[in-house]
Design a protein around this motif. Structure first.
Motif, PDB file in Angstrom:
ATOM      1  N   PRO A 198     -32.972   4.287 -23.621  1.00 20.71           N
ATOM      2  CA  PRO A 198     -32.436   5.770 -23.894  1.00 20.71           C
ATOM      3  C   PRO A 198     -32.706   6.277 -25.281  1.00 20.71           C
ATOM      4  N   ASP A 199     -32.796   5.293 -26.105  1.00 23.62           N
ATOM      5  CA  ASP A 199     -32.067   5.413 -27.645  1.00 23.62           C
ATOM      6  C   ASP A 199     -33.018   4.720 -28.473  1.00 23.62           C
ATOM      7  N   PRO A 200     -34.833   5.112 -28.067  1.00 20.68           N
ATOM      8  CA  PRO A 200     -35.353   3.764 -29.247  1.00 20.68           C
ATOM      9  C   PRO A 200     -35.006   3.810 -30.680  1.00 20.68           C
ATOM     10  N   SER A 201     -34.434   5.283 -31.050  1.00 20.51           N
ATOM     11  CA  SER A 201     -34.344   5.367 -32.237  1.00 20.51           C
ATOM     12  C   SER A 201     -33.739   4.364 -33.158  1.00 20.51           C
ATOM     13  N   SER A 202     -32.817   4.053 -32.273  1.00 20.09           N
ATOM     14  CA  SER A 202     -32.144   2.713 -32.385  1.00 20.09           C
ATOM     15  C   SER A 202     -32.106   1.210 -32.708  1.00 20.09           C
ATOM     16  N   ILE A 203     -32.962   0.692 -32.453  1.00 14.19           N
ATOM     17  CA  ILE A 203     -34.303  -0.217 -31.853  1.00 14.19           C
ATOM     18  C   ILE A 203     -34.548  -0.910 -32.961  1.00 14.19           C
ATOM     19  N   GLU A 204     -34.073  -1.861 -33.738  1.00 14.43           N
ATOM     20  CA  GLU A 204     -34.158  -2.434 -34.695  1.00 14.43           C
ATOM     21  C   GLU A 204     -35.114  -3.014 -35.319  1.00 14.43           C
ATOM     22  N   ASN A 205     -35.556  -4.272 -34.138  1.00 11.90           N
ATOM     23  CA  ASN A 205     -36.516  -4.973 -33.350  1.00 11.90           C
ATOM     24  C   ASN A 205     -37.380  -4.598 -32.259  1.00 11.90           C
ATOM     25  N   PRO A 206     -38.068  -4.208 -31.672  1.00  8.96           N
ATOM     26  CA  PRO A 206     -38.806  -3.623 -30.382  1.00  8.96           C
ATOM     27  C   PRO A 206     -39.147  -4.779 -30.011  1.00  8.96           C
ATOM     28  N   TRP A 207     -39.498  -6.040 -30.267  1.00  9.86           N
ATOM     29  CA  TRP A 207     -40.442  -6.776 -30.066  1.00  9.86           C
ATOM     30  C   TRP A 207     -38.775  -7.520 -29.129  1.00  9.86           C
ATOM     31  N   ALA A 208     -37.647  -7.663 -29.178  1.00  9.60           N
ATOM     32  CA  ALA A 208     -36.346  -8.311 -29.003  1.00  9.60           C
ATOM     33  C   ALA A 208     -35.921  -8.151 -27.850  1.00  9.60           C
ATOM     34  N   TYR A 209     -37.327  -6.852 -27.077  1.00  9.32           N
ATOM     35  CA  TYR A 209     -36.973  -6.521 -25.777  1.00  9.32           C
ATOM     36  C   TYR A 209     -37.842  -7.123 -25.331  1.00  9.32           C
ATOM     37  N   GLU A 210     -37.773  -7.479 -23.647  1.00 14.13           N
ATOM     38  CA  GLU A 210     -38.417  -7.652 -22.378  1.00 14.13           C
ATOM     39  C   GLU A 210     -39.333  -6.438 -22.437  1.00 14.13           C
ATOM     40  N   GLY A 211     -40.580  -6.673 -22.614  1.00 14.50           N
ATOM     41  CA  GLY A 211     -41.647  -5.491 -21.938  1.00 14.50           C
ATOM     42  C   GLY A 211     -42.468  -5.997 -20.851  1.00 14.50           C
TER      43      GLY A 211
END
Length: 794
Positions: free
Chosen positions: A442-455
Motif C-alpha cells: 500500500p505504501d512503497p515509499s516506506s520500503i527500504e529494500n524491495p527485495w525483502a518482500y516476496e514477489g
C-alpha cells in the motif's frame, strides 16, 4: 547395479575417454546412465574426476535430484562416504562447490566459469571456475537451454574442455540434426536409443495416444473425458486461472480441482506440489481423492514425477508438447490419451501464441501439422522424435547456423567477461531474463529494500498487456496510484552500506522497460492460496506481499590467529594434500590435490607439459603466494597490530622482532578490532602482486614454460581479488626473509629481494589462450581453497 544396454554403452564410452550426447525418452534412466560411471569410479578408484557437477535448467530439478541421490548414496555403502550437495539460488548450500556430487542450475555453473559467480562476491570470482573445469560435467534437459544465451556459452565451455574432462549432455526432445551437429562440434559420441533399446526398458512398456482437437481447451472438454486423474495445461497463467475457476463451478464436490503455476507464494506452491506428488504419483495406494483434476501451466513440464489417464494441453512447440505428454501414462503398464487443442484467438482472429513468439509461432503450426497426421495413433518415443524433427528441424538448423556464425564473437565476449568480471554480461551469456518482480504494497515509499518482500516474476510483455487494464480499473475504483518502481541511488564503489532505493510512479508503458521491480496498488490485485496472484482484478485492498523468510545468516569468519610465514605455508601444503574436515558443515572435503589431479594429467598430456608439473606448480604457488608479506613495511604493520590488539584484549600478544608474521590475531566479530583495523589500514601495504613480482624470476627459472608461468603469476596476483590488474608497489625484504626462503625454496637466489613499483599486467594470462586460462583457473582454485581452509584448520 544392473544396467540397460544404452547405460552400459555410456559407461564404456566414458571409460574410453569419450564424451556423450545422449537422447533417450523420459523415464528411461538417463540420470542413472550419467551418474553410474562417476559412482563406480568413486568406489573403485577408477581413473576419473573425483567431483561431478550435474547442471539442470530449473531449481526444482536440482532439488528433485538432490532429494533422490543424497539418500541413495548413503545406502550404496561406499567405502569412502560421498558428499552430495545442492547449490541453487533457492538453496545456496554449497557456494564454493566443495561437495563430491553437486546438483546445481546451469546458471550457477556458467556464472562460476565466467568468474561472476552468483553465490560469491566478485573478489572471489575465480574460486569456483577451477572446480567446474576439473569436474565430470553432466548437462540435463538441454532442450530447455536458451539457444541465444545459455547454449552458446555451454558449448564454448565444453569445446574448451575437449580431451580434458569427460562430459555427458542429455535430452529427450532435440531434433536429430541438432544432436548430430552438437556431437560433431564437441567431438562427442551421439547416442540415440533405437526402438529395440527402448523396448528393453520396462518403464517404456506403456500406451499413450495423441489426438488433435480443432477447438479451444474448455472446462467442458476436460470433464467430458475425465476418468480418475486428468491434467489440463494452459500456456498462460491467466488462462489457467480462468479454466480452474470454470472447472470448480462445473465439476461438483466429487472432483477435487487444483491449480499450479508460477504466481504462488513459495509455501502455497510447495503445498500444491506435495498434494500433486501424492495424488498423481506412481504409488496409487497413496491417493486420498477419488477423482482429481490438475490445471497447470508450463511449470509441470519438468521436475514433477506425476501421471494421469488423460492430459489436455494447448498447442505449444513440439518439444514442450512431448514434455507435457510425459505426464500422461508415465509408468509401466499404464494407458492414457493426450489431447492437443487449438489456441484461443484475439479480436482479429489471430492465435494467441504468447509466450511462444518469433520463430516459435511457426514451430507451433508445424507441431500441429505433425500431430494432426498422427491423431489417434500411439505416441511412443520414436513418434515423439518424428514430431520434434518435423517441427523443430528447420529452426534448429537456423540455431546451428547462428551458433557457427557467432562462435568467435562468443569466445571473445567470454574472455572479456572473465577478465573484467562484468556481471551485466550474464544477460548475454547465461540467461536473458525478461521478467519483472512484482510486489503488492500500500505504501512503497516506506520500503527500504524491495527485495525483502516476496514477489512474483511476470514477463514484461504480460505487464505491458495488463497496463491499460490496470489504468482503467484504477480510474473505476478512484485509486490515486497504480504502479511504482524503485531505482538504486548511486553509491561509492567501495561502500559497504546498504543500497538506498528511491521510489517513483510509473506513468507510462515506457517506464516498465528499465524497471527491475514493480509495486502495484493492493486494490488492483487479488491473491488466494487456491488461485494465486491475479493482476488487474479488483481486490479487497488488504492483502500485500509478505516479507521474505531469511534463509542465510551473514557469513561470519573464524577469528584469525597469528602464525609465522613458515607455519602458514606448512598448513596450506597440508590442506592441499590431505582431506579437510569442515567442522561447520560436519563434512570431510576433498583435498585440492585430488580434485585437481585428473584434469591436471589430461592438461599435461594435451599440451605436452612434463607429467606432474601442475602439482609441482600448485605447491610452488602456495610457497610464494604470500612472499610480499616479508616486506619491511608489511612486517612493521603486523608487529604494530599485535601491540595494539594486545591492549584491546588485555593480554600480551606481541611478537619478537625476528617473528616473520603471515597472519595476525584478529576477530572481525569484535567491533573494537574492526575499528582498529580501519584505523591502521592505511599503513598496511598490499602484498599479492608484490609477491608475484618478487617471485617472478624464480618461477620462470623453475617452470621453463611461458604459459604456465603466466598462469602461476596470475594465480598469485589474484589470490585475494579475482579482478586484480597486476599493479604492484615496491617490495624490500625484511631481515630474516632471505634465510627463511632459502630453507623453503630450492634456488631461492632467484628471488628478487628488492622490487620497484610497477605493473605485471603484460605478464598475466590472456583469457583467449586456452592453456593459459585453464592452468590459471585450476591454480587459483588450489591456492584460494588451501589458503581459506588453512585458516580453519587450527
Amino acid at each position: 547395479m544392473a544396467l540397460y544396454a544404452f547405460q552400459r554403452r555410456v559407461y564404456e564410452l566414458l571409460r574410453e575417454g569419450r564424451s556423450v550426447i545422449l537422447q533417450a525418452p523420459t523415464g528411461a534412466g538417463k540420470t542413472c546412465a550419467a551418474l553410474y560411471p562417476f559412482l563406480r569410479a568413486w568406489e573403485y578408484g577408477d581413473e576419473f574426476p573425483r567431483k561431478c557437477i550435474y547442471s539442470v535448467p530449473l531449481r526444482v530439478l536440482a532439488s528433485q535430484f538432490w532429494d533422490e541421490y543424497e539418500g541413495r548414496t548413503r545406502n550404496f555403502g561406499f567405502t569412502r562416504p560421498m558428499d552430495v550437495t545442492i547449490q541453487t539460488g533457492a538453496r545456496p548450500e554449497d557456494p564454493r562447490l566443495e561437495g563430491n556430487l553437486i546438483f546445481t542450475t546451469i546458471d550457477q555453473t556458467l556464472s562460476n566459469f565466467l568468474n561472476i559467480p552468483y553465490a560469491l562476491g566478485l573478489s572471489q570470482g575465480n574460486l569456483n571456475a577451477g572446480a567446474v573445469l576439473s569436474s565430470y560435467l553432466v548437462f540435463d534437459e538441454l532442450h530447455l537451454f536458451d539457444p541465444e544465451t545459455t547454449l552458446p556459452t555451454m558449448l564454448h565451455l565444453l569445446r574448451l574442455l575437449r580431451g580434458i574432462v569427460p562430459f555427458v549432455v542429455m535430452t529427450a526432445t532435440l531434433s536429430a540434426d541438432m544432436v548430430r551437429a552438437l556431437a560433431r562440434d564437441l567431438d562427442a559420441e551421439p547416442l540415440v536409443l533405437s526402438p529395440e533399446e527402448v523396448a528393453a526398458i520396462p518403464s517404456q512398456h506403456k500406451t499413450r495416444r495423441v489426438h488433435t482437437v480443432e477447438a479451444e481447451l474448455t472446462a467442458e472438454a476436460v470433464l467430458e473425458k475425465h476418468t480418475r486423474r486428468s491434467i489440463a495445461i494452459c500456456n498462460t497463467v491467466d488462462r489457467a486461472q480462468a479454466l480452474f475457476e470454470a472447472l470448480c463451478q462445473l465439476a461438483g464436490d466429487e472432483v477435487e480441482v487444483r491449480l499450479l503455476h508460477s504466481r504462488f507464494l513459495p509455501s502455497d506452491r510447495q503445498a500444491h506440489e506435495e498434494w500433486l506428488r501424492r495424488e498423481f504419483g506412481k504409488d496409487k495406494s497413496a491417493y486420498t481423492a477419488e477423482s482429481a483434476i490438475l490445471v497447470a501451466t508450463q511449470v509441470v513440464e519438468v521436475g514433477l514425477d506425476i501421471t494421469s489417464q488423460v492430459l489436455h494441453t494447448e498447442l505449444a512447440p513440439a518439444a514442450s508438447v512431448v514434455q507435457r505428454a510425459g505426464r500422461c501414462a508415465r509408468y509401466e503398464g499404464e494407458e492414457g490419451d493426450v489431447w492437443v487443442y487449438r489456441l484461443p484467438v484475439d479480436d482479429k482472429r489471430h492465435p494467441r501464441y504468447a509466450p511462444y513468439l518469433g520463430i516459435q509461432k511457426e514451430i507451433c503450426e508445424k507441431t500441429w501439422d505433425a500431430l494432426a497426421d498422427r491423431s489417434g495413433e500411439v505416441f511412443d518415443f520414436h513418434a515423439e522424435l518424428a514430431v520434434v524433427n518435423a517441427a523443430h528441424g528447420e529452426a534448429d538448423q537456423e540455431i546451428l547456423e547462428r551458433l557457427r556464425a557467432n562462435r568467435f564473437y562468443i569466445a571473445d565476449r567470454i574472455a572479456a567477461t572473465i577478465e573484467e568480471q562484468e556481471r551485466g554480461a550474464s544477460r548475454e551469456l547465461i540467461r536473458r531474463v525478461d521478467s519483472r518482480t512484482v510486489i503488492v504494497h500500500p505504501d512503497p515509499s516506506s520500503i527500504e529494500n524491495p527485495w525483502a518482500y516476496e514477489g512474483f516474476g511476470i514477463f514484461r510483455g504480460s505487464l505491458f498487456g495488463a497496463y491499460e487494464r490496470l489504468e482503467a480499473l484504477a480510474e473505476e475504483l478512484d485509486v490515486d496510484w497504480v504502479l511504482m518502481t524503485a531505482d538504486p541511488l548511486p553509491e561509492e564503489e567501495s561502500s559497504r552500506e546498504r543500497t538506498v532505493w528511491r521510489w517513483r510512479p510509473i506513468v507510462g508503458k515506457e517506464d516498465l522497460v528499465g524497471a527491475l521491480v514493480v509495486a502495484v496498488n493492493p486494490r488492483l490485485t487479488s491473491y488466494s492460496p487456491e488461485a494465486g496472484f491475479r493482476l488487474g482484478v479488483s481486490g479487497d485492498g488488504e492483502w500485500q506481499s509478505p516479507r521474505r523468510e531469511r534463509k542465510r545468516r551473514r557469513q561470519e569468519f573464524a577469528p584469525y590467529r597469528r602464525e609465522t610465514f613458515q607455519e602458514h605455508v606448512a598448513r596450506m601444503l597440508q590442506v592441499y594434500e590431505r582431506p579437510f574436515f569442515d567442522r561447520e558443515a560436519g563434512r570431510e572435503r576433498l583435498p585440492p590435490a585430488e580434485e585437481l589431479a585428473y584434469a591436471a594429467r589430461r592438461l599435461e598430456q594435451k599440451y605436452g607439459w612434463p607429467r606432474g608439473i601442475l602439482d609441482d606448480l600448485a605447491r610452488w604457488v602456495i610457497m610464494v603466494h604470500d612472499l610480499g608479506k616479508l616486506d619491511v613495511r608489511w612486517q612493521k604493520w603486523a608487529h604494530r597490530w599485535q601491540e595494539e590488539v594486545s591492549e584491546l584484549r588485555g593480554e600480551d600478544l606481541t611478537v619478537p622482532g625476528d617473528y616473520l608474521v603471515a597472519h595476525t590475531d584478529y576477530d572481525e566479530r569484535n567491533e573494537d578490532e574492526k575499528a582498529l583495523n580501519c584505523g591502521l589500514r592505511r599503513m598496511k601495504p598490499n602484498h599479492a602482486a608484490e609477491s608475484a613480482a618478487a617471485a617472478m624470476d624464480w618461477l620462470l627459472d623453475r617452470i621453463g614454460d611461458l604459459a604456465l608461468a603466466r598462469a602461476a603469476l596470475t594465480a598469485i596476483v589474484r589470490h585475494h581479488s579475482a579482478g586484480a590488474s597486476g599493479r604492484h608497489g615496491s617490495f624490500r625484504a625484511c631481515a630474516g626473509a632471505e634465510a627463511t626462503l632459502r630453507d623453503l625454496l630450492e634456488g631461492a637466489d632467484k628471488i628478487c629481494w628488492e622490487v620497484e613499483e610497477g605493473n605485471l599486467g603484460r605478464r598475466l594470462i590472456r583469457p583467449r589462450r586456452a592453456k593459459e586460462l585453464l592452468a590459471y583457473l585450476l591454480l587459483a582454485r588450489v591456492v584460494r581453497m588451501a589458503d581459506q581452509r588453512s585458516l580453519s584448520s587450527w
